[in-house]
Motif scaffolding. Sequence first.
Motif, PDB file in Angstrom:
ATOM      1  N   ILE A 174       0.822  -1.213   0.000  1.00  0.00           N
ATOM      2  CA  ILE A 174       0.000   0.000   0.000  1.00  0.00           C
ATOM      3  C   ILE A 174       0.855   1.261   0.000  1.00  0.00           C
ATOM      4  O   ILE A 174       0.452   2.310  -0.512  1.00  0.00           O
ATOM      5  CB  ILE A 174      -1.004   0.004   1.169  1.00  0.00           C
ATOM      6  CG1 ILE A 174      -2.088   1.059   0.905  1.00  0.00           C
ATOM      7  CG2 ILE A 174      -0.319   0.198   2.512  1.00  0.00           C
ATOM      8  CD1 ILE A 174      -3.296   0.944   1.809  1.00  0.00           C
ATOM      9  N   PHE A 175       2.077   1.160   0.541  1.00  0.00           N
ATOM     10  CA  PHE A 175       2.990   2.305   0.482  1.00  0.00           C
ATOM     11  C   PHE A 175       3.734   2.369  -0.852  1.00  0.00           C
ATOM     12  O   PHE A 175       4.024   3.445  -1.359  1.00  0.00           O
ATOM     13  CB  PHE A 175       3.999   2.238   1.636  1.00  0.00           C
ATOM     14  CG  PHE A 175       3.442   2.701   2.945  1.00  0.00           C
ATOM     15  CD1 PHE A 175       3.484   4.040   3.304  1.00  0.00           C
ATOM     16  CD2 PHE A 175       2.860   1.795   3.819  1.00  0.00           C
ATOM     17  CE1 PHE A 175       2.961   4.470   4.511  1.00  0.00           C
ATOM     18  CE2 PHE A 175       2.335   2.208   5.039  1.00  0.00           C
ATOM     19  CZ  PHE A 175       2.378   3.554   5.382  1.00  0.00           C
ATOM     20  N   ILE A 199      11.283   2.116   8.046  1.00  0.00           N
ATOM     21  CA  ILE A 199      11.901   3.117   7.170  1.00  0.00           C
ATOM     22  C   ILE A 199      10.927   3.535   6.078  1.00  0.00           C
ATOM     23  O   ILE A 199      10.824   4.714   5.726  1.00  0.00           O
ATOM     24  CB  ILE A 199      13.201   2.556   6.558  1.00  0.00           C
ATOM     25  CG1 ILE A 199      14.245   2.328   7.658  1.00  0.00           C
ATOM     26  CG2 ILE A 199      13.746   3.490   5.478  1.00  0.00           C
ATOM     27  CD1 ILE A 199      15.482   1.583   7.200  1.00  0.00           C
ATOM     28  N   GLN A 200      10.192   2.554   5.549  1.00  0.00           N
ATOM     29  CA  GLN A 200       9.221   2.861   4.488  1.00  0.00           C
ATOM     30  C   GLN A 200       8.163   3.845   4.974  1.00  0.00           C
ATOM     31  O   GLN A 200       7.807   4.799   4.277  1.00  0.00           O
ATOM     32  CB  GLN A 200       8.567   1.569   4.001  1.00  0.00           C
ATOM     33  CG  GLN A 200       7.690   1.759   2.777  1.00  0.00           C
ATOM     34  CD  GLN A 200       6.948   0.488   2.390  1.00  0.00           C
ATOM     35  OE1 GLN A 200       6.537  -0.291   3.248  1.00  0.00           O
ATOM     36  NE2 GLN A 200       6.775   0.274   1.094  1.00  0.00           N
ATOM     37  N   VAL A 201       7.639   3.617   6.170  1.00  0.00           N
ATOM     38  CA  VAL A 201       6.631   4.524   6.725  1.00  0.00           C
ATOM     39  C   VAL A 201       7.239   5.891   7.020  1.00  0.00           C
ATOM     40  O   VAL A 201       6.637   6.930   6.728  1.00  0.00           O
ATOM     41  CB  VAL A 201       6.016   3.928   8.010  1.00  0.00           C
ATOM     42  CG1 VAL A 201       5.137   4.960   8.719  1.00  0.00           C
ATOM     43  CG2 VAL A 201       5.202   2.687   7.680  1.00  0.00           C
ATOM     44  N   ASP A 202       8.429   5.903   7.571  1.00  0.00           N
ATOM     45  CA  ASP A 202       9.052   7.158   7.981  1.00  0.00           C
ATOM     46  C   ASP A 202       9.417   8.032   6.785  1.00  0.00           C
ATOM     47  O   ASP A 202       9.326   9.266   6.854  1.00  0.00           O
ATOM     48  CB  ASP A 202      10.304   6.860   8.812  1.00  0.00           C
ATOM     49  CG  ASP A 202      10.746   8.043   9.649  1.00  0.00           C
ATOM     50  OD1 ASP A 202       9.859   8.703  10.243  1.00  0.00           O
ATOM     51  OD2 ASP A 202      11.951   8.319   9.705  1.00  0.00           O
ATOM     52  N   GLN A 207      -1.452   7.712   1.067  1.00  0.00           N
ATOM     53  CA  GLN A 207      -2.417   8.575   0.399  1.00  0.00           C
ATOM     54  C   GLN A 207      -3.559   8.956   1.338  1.00  0.00           C
ATOM     55  O   GLN A 207      -3.936   8.196   2.234  1.00  0.00           O
ATOM     56  CB  GLN A 207      -2.971   7.877  -0.840  1.00  0.00           C
ATOM     57  CG  GLN A 207      -1.923   7.587  -1.907  1.00  0.00           C
ATOM     58  CD  GLN A 207      -1.274   8.843  -2.455  1.00  0.00           C
ATOM     59  OE1 GLN A 207      -1.935   9.719  -2.984  1.00  0.00           O
ATOM     60  NE2 GLN A 207       0.035   8.956  -2.302  1.00  0.00           N
ATOM     61  N   GLY A 208      -4.126  10.139   1.112  1.00  0.00           N
ATOM     62  CA  GLY A 208      -5.138  10.677   2.013  1.00  0.00           C
ATOM     63  C   GLY A 208      -6.365   9.812   2.186  1.00  0.00           C
ATOM     64  O   GLY A 208      -6.939   9.759   3.273  1.00  0.00           O
TER      65      GLY A 208
END
Length: 275
Positions: A174-175, A199-202, A207-208
Motif C-alpha cells: 500500500i505504500f 523506514i518505508q513509513v518514515d 495517500q489521504g
Amino acid sequence: MKILTALLMTTLAISVNAQQSTSTAAANVHVVDSVFTIEGLERERQVRIYLPPDYETTNDRYPVLYMHDGQNLFDDTTSFVGEWGVDEILNELYAEKRMSFIVVGIDNGQANRIHELTAWDHPKYGKAEGKPYMDFIVHTVKPYIDQTYRTINNPQNTAIIGSSLGGLISHYAIFEYPQVFGKAGILSPSYWWGEGPFIQVDSGELQGGARLYLLMGGKEGPQMVDSFQRMLRLLDEKGYSRQLKSKLVPEGEHNEQFWRREFKEVVLWLFGGPL
C-alpha cells in the motif's frame, strides 16, 4: 524460534491436506485456467477467484480484494490446518448487508514463500523477492482480472490483505503502489523482520484516502506484539491515526482460525463509510 517455526510450517505444509478429496470451497469459487508466470523469478503461479453471489445475475462492477496464500482462503483440502472461510464469510456478508466483492487469491510459493512475501533482505533468512512478486500482482494478475471480470479498478475499491508475512507484504504494497491499492488488511504482520517497513513509513507517504487495518493476537509472542505496537506508534506520529484501525486481541494466536474470526470486521472497516 516460535515465529520462524510458524512461518516455515505455513510455507511447507500446504500440501499436507491435499490428500483429502472433498473440497469445502463454495460454488462461487474457481481456479483460473490461465497459467501465470512471475517475471524475473520464472515461477508459475495458480490464482483462485471468488465471485459474489449476484455476479451472474447483474451487470454490476465490484471492488476487489487481492489476498496472499490462496491455498488457505477457501478450501480445507488445500489449506494449512484449516481455511480462512473467505467464501462463506463474504456470502454471509452479502446476505446480511448486500456487500459484494471479488476476491483474487494468489497461491503462495511454498518453499519460496518466505522470500516472495518479504520486500527487504534478511541477514539470516535470505534474499527478498517481494518486489517481483508484487510487480507480478500489479502488472500481470490485476490487468488480467480487470479485463476478465467486472471490477471497479480504482484504488478506493482495491484492497490487499494478508497475514504473517502476507501482512508484511501487504504493508509494503500500500505504500509502494498507492496508485493501485487504497486499502490494506495487515493481519499478524511480521514487523520483527527488520527496519525495512519502519523506514518505508518514515520516509514515504500514505495517500489521504487510504485505509489500514492492523490486527495482532496477544498470544503471538512478545517479538510480534512489540514490533506491532512500535509500528502503531510510528503510524500515529506520521498522522495516520484517522486512516487506521488497529486491534490487539488478547487471546488471538498465529493461525487461520484467528484470522477467520476477524476477517469480516476487517472488510467492514476497510469498506466502511467516510473517514
